[in-house]
Design a protein around this motif. Structure first.
Motif, PDB file in Angstrom:
ATOM      1  N   ARG A 115       0.816  -0.991  -0.013  1.00  0.00           N
ATOM      2  CA  ARG A 115       0.022  -0.079  -0.019  1.00  0.00           C
ATOM      3  C   ARG A 115       0.756   1.239  -0.022  1.00  0.00           C
ATOM      4  NH1 ARG A 115      -5.163  -1.113   2.130  1.00  0.00           N
ATOM      5  NH2 ARG A 115      -5.704   1.026   1.965  1.00  0.00           N
ATOM      6  N   ASP A 116       0.228   2.305  -0.384  1.00  0.00           N
ATOM      7  CA  ASP A 116       0.983   3.635  -0.597  1.00  0.00           C
ATOM      8  C   ASP A 116       1.700   3.975   0.678  1.00  0.00           C
ATOM      9  OD1 ASP A 116       0.449   3.631  -3.156  1.00  0.00           O
ATOM     10  OD2 ASP A 116      -1.181   5.129  -3.144  1.00  0.00           O
ATOM     11  N   PHE A 117       1.010   3.925   1.874  1.00  0.00           N
ATOM     12  CA  PHE A 117       1.615   4.523   3.097  1.00  0.00           C
ATOM     13  C   PHE A 117       2.593   3.792   3.627  1.00  0.00           C
ATOM     14  CE2 PHE A 117      -1.792   1.757   4.224  1.00  0.00           C
ATOM     15  CZ  PHE A 117      -1.182   0.853   5.298  1.00  0.00           C
ATOM     16  N   VAL A 118       2.802   2.325   3.293  1.00  0.00           N
ATOM     17  CA  VAL A 118       4.047   1.441   3.352  1.00  0.00           C
ATOM     18  C   VAL A 118       4.986   1.705   2.541  1.00  0.00           C
ATOM     19  CG1 VAL A 118       4.757  -0.910   3.591  1.00  0.00           C
ATOM     20  CG2 VAL A 118       2.411  -0.317   4.581  1.00  0.00           C
ATOM     21  N   THR A 119       4.829   2.063   1.385  1.00  0.00           N
ATOM     22  CA  THR A 119       5.969   2.329   0.439  1.00  0.00           C
ATOM     23  C   THR A 119       6.475   3.669   0.597  1.00  0.00           C
ATOM     24  OG1 THR A 119       4.591   1.183  -1.398  1.00  0.00           O
ATOM     25  CG2 THR A 119       6.296   2.669  -2.076  1.00  0.00           C
ATOM     26  N   ALA A 120       5.493   4.590   1.290  1.00  0.00           N
ATOM     27  CA  ALA A 120       6.196   5.968   1.449  1.00  0.00           C
ATOM     28  C   ALA A 120       6.937   5.791   2.549  1.00  0.00           C
ATOM     29  CB  ALA A 120       4.977   7.043   1.932  1.00  0.00           C
ATOM     30  N   SER A 121       7.040   4.754   3.685  1.00  0.00           N
ATOM     31  CA  SER A 121       7.523   4.937   4.877  1.00  0.00           C
ATOM     32  C   SER A 121       9.036   4.054   4.645  1.00  0.00           C
ATOM     33  CB  SER A 121       7.000   3.895   5.909  1.00  0.00           C
ATOM     34  OG  SER A 121       5.551   4.402   6.487  1.00  0.00           O
ATOM     35  N   LYS A 122       8.839   3.144   3.661  1.00  0.00           N
ATOM     36  CA  LYS A 122      10.145   2.633   3.133  1.00  0.00           C
ATOM     37  C   LYS A 122      11.054   3.782   2.485  1.00  0.00           C
ATOM     38  CE  LYS A 122       8.423  -2.078   2.525  1.00  0.00           C
ATOM     39  NZ  LYS A 122       7.967  -3.052   1.562  1.00  0.00           N
ATOM     40  N   MET A 123      10.335   4.496   1.667  1.00  0.00           N
ATOM     41  CA  MET A 123      11.267   5.525   0.911  1.00  0.00           C
ATOM     42  C   MET A 123      11.986   6.397   1.825  1.00  0.00           C
ATOM     43  SD  MET A 123       8.729   6.003  -2.302  1.00  0.00           S
ATOM     44  CE  MET A 123       9.956   7.301  -3.183  1.00  0.00           C
ATOM     45  N   ILE A 124      11.407   6.767   2.934  1.00  0.00           N
ATOM     46  CA  ILE A 124      11.754   7.869   3.687  1.00  0.00           C
ATOM     47  C   ILE A 124      12.923   7.356   4.750  1.00  0.00           C
ATOM     48  CG2 ILE A 124       9.861   9.559   3.467  1.00  0.00           C
ATOM     49  CD1 ILE A 124       9.131   8.545   6.196  1.00  0.00           C
ATOM     50  N   GLY A 125      13.144   5.957   4.574  1.00  0.00           N
ATOM     51  CA  GLY A 125      14.085   5.194   5.423  1.00  0.00           C
ATOM     52  C   GLY A 125      13.477   4.640   6.712  1.00  0.00           C
ATOM     53  N   GLU A 126      12.248   4.554   7.053  1.00  0.00           N
ATOM     54  CA  GLU A 126      11.780   4.112   8.461  1.00  0.00           C
ATOM     55  C   GLU A 126      12.285   2.419   8.573  1.00  0.00           C
ATOM     56  OE1 GLU A 126      10.128   5.409  10.724  1.00  0.00           O
ATOM     57  OE2 GLU A 126       9.156   7.237   9.823  1.00  0.00           O
ATOM     58  N   PRO A 127      12.591   2.008   9.876  1.00  0.00           N
ATOM     59  CA  PRO A 127      13.084   0.916   9.954  1.00  0.00           C
ATOM     60  C   PRO A 127      12.089  -0.259   9.880  1.00  0.00           C
ATOM     61  CG  PRO A 127      12.973   2.008  11.817  1.00  0.00           C
ATOM     62  CD  PRO A 127      12.796   2.940  11.005  1.00  0.00           C
ATOM     63  N   ALA A 128      12.321  -1.466   9.594  1.00  0.00           N
ATOM     64  CA  ALA A 128      11.089  -2.495   9.438  1.00  0.00           C
ATOM     65  C   ALA A 128      10.401  -2.596  10.477  1.00  0.00           C
ATOM     66  CB  ALA A 128      11.794  -3.678   9.051  1.00  0.00           C
ATOM     67  N   TRP A 129      10.941  -2.725  11.779  1.00  0.00           N
ATOM     68  CA  TRP A 129      10.091  -2.833  13.061  1.00  0.00           C
ATOM     69  C   TRP A 129       9.101  -1.745  13.122  1.00  0.00           C
ATOM     70  CZ3 TRP A 129       9.704   0.683  16.704  1.00  0.00           C
ATOM     71  CH2 TRP A 129      10.805   1.550  16.870  1.00  0.00           C
ATOM     72  N   ARG A 130       9.590  -0.645  12.605  1.00  0.00           N
ATOM     73  CA  ARG A 130       8.565   0.639  12.991  1.00  0.00           C
ATOM     74  C   ARG A 130       7.304   0.640  11.928  1.00  0.00           C
ATOM     75  NH1 ARG A 130       6.743   5.566  11.997  1.00  0.00           N
ATOM     76  NH2 ARG A 130       6.512   6.990  13.652  1.00  0.00           N
ATOM     77  N   ILE A 131       7.891   0.052  10.702  1.00  0.00           N
ATOM     78  CA  ILE A 131       6.592   0.017   9.864  1.00  0.00           C
ATOM     79  C   ILE A 131       5.726  -0.998  10.184  1.00  0.00           C
ATOM     80  CG2 ILE A 131       6.179  -0.665   7.382  1.00  0.00           C
ATOM     81  CD1 ILE A 131       9.075   0.330   6.499  1.00  0.00           C
ATOM     82  N   ILE A 132       6.297  -2.122  10.464  1.00  0.00           N
ATOM     83  CA  ILE A 132       5.351  -3.387  11.035  1.00  0.00           C
ATOM     84  C   ILE A 132       4.437  -2.915  12.240  1.00  0.00           C
ATOM     85  CG2 ILE A 132       5.351  -5.808  12.021  1.00  0.00           C
ATOM     86  CD1 ILE A 132       8.013  -6.116  10.597  1.00  0.00           C
ATOM     87  N   PHE A 133       5.118  -2.342  13.290  1.00  0.00           N
ATOM     88  CA  PHE A 133       4.237  -2.078  14.486  1.00  0.00           C
ATOM     89  C   PHE A 133       3.315  -0.561  14.296  1.00  0.00           C
ATOM     90  CE2 PHE A 133       7.365  -4.998  16.207  1.00  0.00           C
ATOM     91  CZ  PHE A 133       6.554  -5.887  16.930  1.00  0.00           C
ATOM     92  N   VAL A 134       3.962  -0.015  13.649  1.00  0.00           N
ATOM     93  CA  VAL A 134       3.243   1.557  13.468  1.00  0.00           C
ATOM     94  C   VAL A 134       2.247   1.581  12.243  1.00  0.00           C
ATOM     95  CG1 VAL A 134       3.310   3.925  13.528  1.00  0.00           C
ATOM     96  CG2 VAL A 134       4.897   2.548  14.924  1.00  0.00           C
ATOM     97  N   GLU A 135       2.929   0.912  11.142  1.00  0.00           N
ATOM     98  CA  GLU A 135       1.995   1.204   9.824  1.00  0.00           C
ATOM     99  C   GLU A 135       1.139   0.093   9.560  1.00  0.00           C
ATOM    100  OE1 GLU A 135       2.071   4.026   8.597  1.00  0.00           O
ATOM    101  OE2 GLU A 135       3.690   4.957   9.349  1.00  0.00           O
ATOM    102  N   ILE A 136       1.549  -1.165   9.916  1.00  0.00           N
ATOM    103  CA  ILE A 136       0.770  -2.446   9.253  1.00  0.00           C
ATOM    104  C   ILE A 136      -0.163  -3.010  10.418  1.00  0.00           C
ATOM    105  CG2 ILE A 136       0.998  -4.745   8.643  1.00  0.00           C
ATOM    106  CD1 ILE A 136       3.354  -4.077   6.996  1.00  0.00           C
ATOM    107  N   LEU A 137       0.262  -2.948  11.764  1.00  0.00           N
ATOM    108  CA  LEU A 137      -0.208  -3.761  12.815  1.00  0.00           C
ATOM    109  C   LEU A 137      -1.523  -2.909  13.180  1.00  0.00           C
ATOM    110  CD1 LEU A 137      -0.128  -6.012  14.776  1.00  0.00           C
ATOM    111  CD2 LEU A 137       1.278  -4.555  16.538  1.00  0.00           C
ATOM    112  N   PRO A 138      -1.664  -1.530  13.275  1.00  0.00           N
ATOM    113  CA  PRO A 138      -2.754  -0.970  13.536  1.00  0.00           C
ATOM    114  C   PRO A 138      -4.031  -1.308  12.696  1.00  0.00           C
ATOM    115  CG  PRO A 138      -0.910   0.642  13.920  1.00  0.00           C
ATOM    116  CD  PRO A 138      -0.429  -0.699  13.215  1.00  0.00           C
TER     117      PRO A 138
END
Length: 300
Positions: free
Chosen positions: A166-189
């Motif tokens: 999804r776009d919000f996950v792709t954007a988080s990857k592009m700005i260099g967010e660590p994987a654990w933060r993407i999982i727990f902050v972007e995906i898990l909720p």
């Protein structure tokens, strides 16, 4: 897919389910006050029917069924809820890692999930319990948790795979967010509804599995629970002698607990899938139909 406490409490079924579960938990928590005394103490005659002195009758050994029911709720509810939480945490963690990582990690975890999934669960539980012999609540909880996580892992994995692009996950990857933060902050909720459904279903399954194992004689007979109450009632031929209360009381406790949890599960399903909310939709449809009929009558 997100939901909050307010959205749950607006649902009448959820409110009724919460009241049932909270009442059972309060009963178990305050067992020394609600049913004072030792649950294994002999207090009456053998298979004494319900009376003012013993509101739920007595067992073959003359033990008070009401006292055993209240104290047994402690073991059954604590094992059921703790096991359900353990199953949900394990399945969610494995599903998140497999779904987000992909590649070889996903292949290995998916293989492990399928390997456990294809094994008949209840026969496996009985086999493990038979090797362990007489087992206590902690051992039963461990056996159930280690054999019951694949369903939650499969659901979480498939939903995570749908969210990781999804776009919000792709954007988080592009700005260099660590994987654990993407999982727990972007995906898990975005998986909260799914996790809620998995949790409630796991608790129901854990309570039934624990009761089944104890009913078959694999539980600790010195520990009072609804399962051991059914086991002792079976051994004393309670139904044959007409002591229906010896089996009916613990069975009713399990049924009421399942009802409360099922009402919560229905609510999570409706939140996740609004099309299941047929009641309000039908009410609105009838209201609109009546309004149109009145307009037609007035127009005449």
């Amino acid at each position: 897919m997100n939901f909050g406490l307010r959205s749950i409490l607006r649902q009448k079924k959820a409110l009724a389910g919460l009241v049932i579960i909270m009442a059972l938990w309060l009963m178990a928590l305050f067992a020394p006050i609600v049913a004072p005394g030792e649950p294994g103490a002999r207090v009456g005659r053998s298979h004494q029917p319900p009376s003012i002195e013993h509101v739920m009758g007595t067992t073959k050994m003359g033990r008070d069924v009401y006292r055993q029911f209240v104290w047994g709720a402690r073991s059954s509810l604590s094992v059921g809820f703790a096991t359900g939480i353990a199953i949900t945490v394990l399945g969610t963690a494995i599903g998140l890692i497999a779904g987000y990582a992909g590649g070889k990690t996903d292949a290995v975890l998916d293989l492990a999930t399928n390997a456990v999934l294809v094994i008949p669960n209840m026969p496996l539980l009985i086999l493990l319990a038979s090797f362990a012999g007489t087992v206590g609540p902690m051992t039963i909880m461990t056996i159930i948790a280690l054999t019951s996580w694949p369903w939650g892992a499969r659901m979480t994995r498939s939903q995570t795979m749908a969210l990781r692009n999804r776009d919000f996950v792709t954007a988080s990857k592009m700005i260099g967010e660590p994987a654990w933060r993407i999982i727990f902050v972007e995906i898990l909720p975005n998986l909260t509804t799914l996790i809620g459904i998995n949790l409630v279903g796991s608790i129901i399954y854990a309570i039934v599995a624990q009761t089944t194992l104890e009913y078959l004689g694999f539980g600790d007979p010195l520990k009072v629970s609804w399962g051991t109450m059914l086991y002792n009632a079976q051994n004393s031929s309670a139904i044959m002698v007409g002591a229906w209360w010896d089996i009916g009381v613990p069975a009713l406790g399990i049924a009421v607990t399942g009802l409360g949890l099922a009402l919560l599960n229905f609510t999570f399903d409706e939140i996740a899938n609004p099309q299941l909310r047929s009641g309000p939709a039908l009410t609105r449809w009838f209201r609109l139909t009546r309004a149109r009929n009145r307009e037609l009558e007035l127009g005449r």
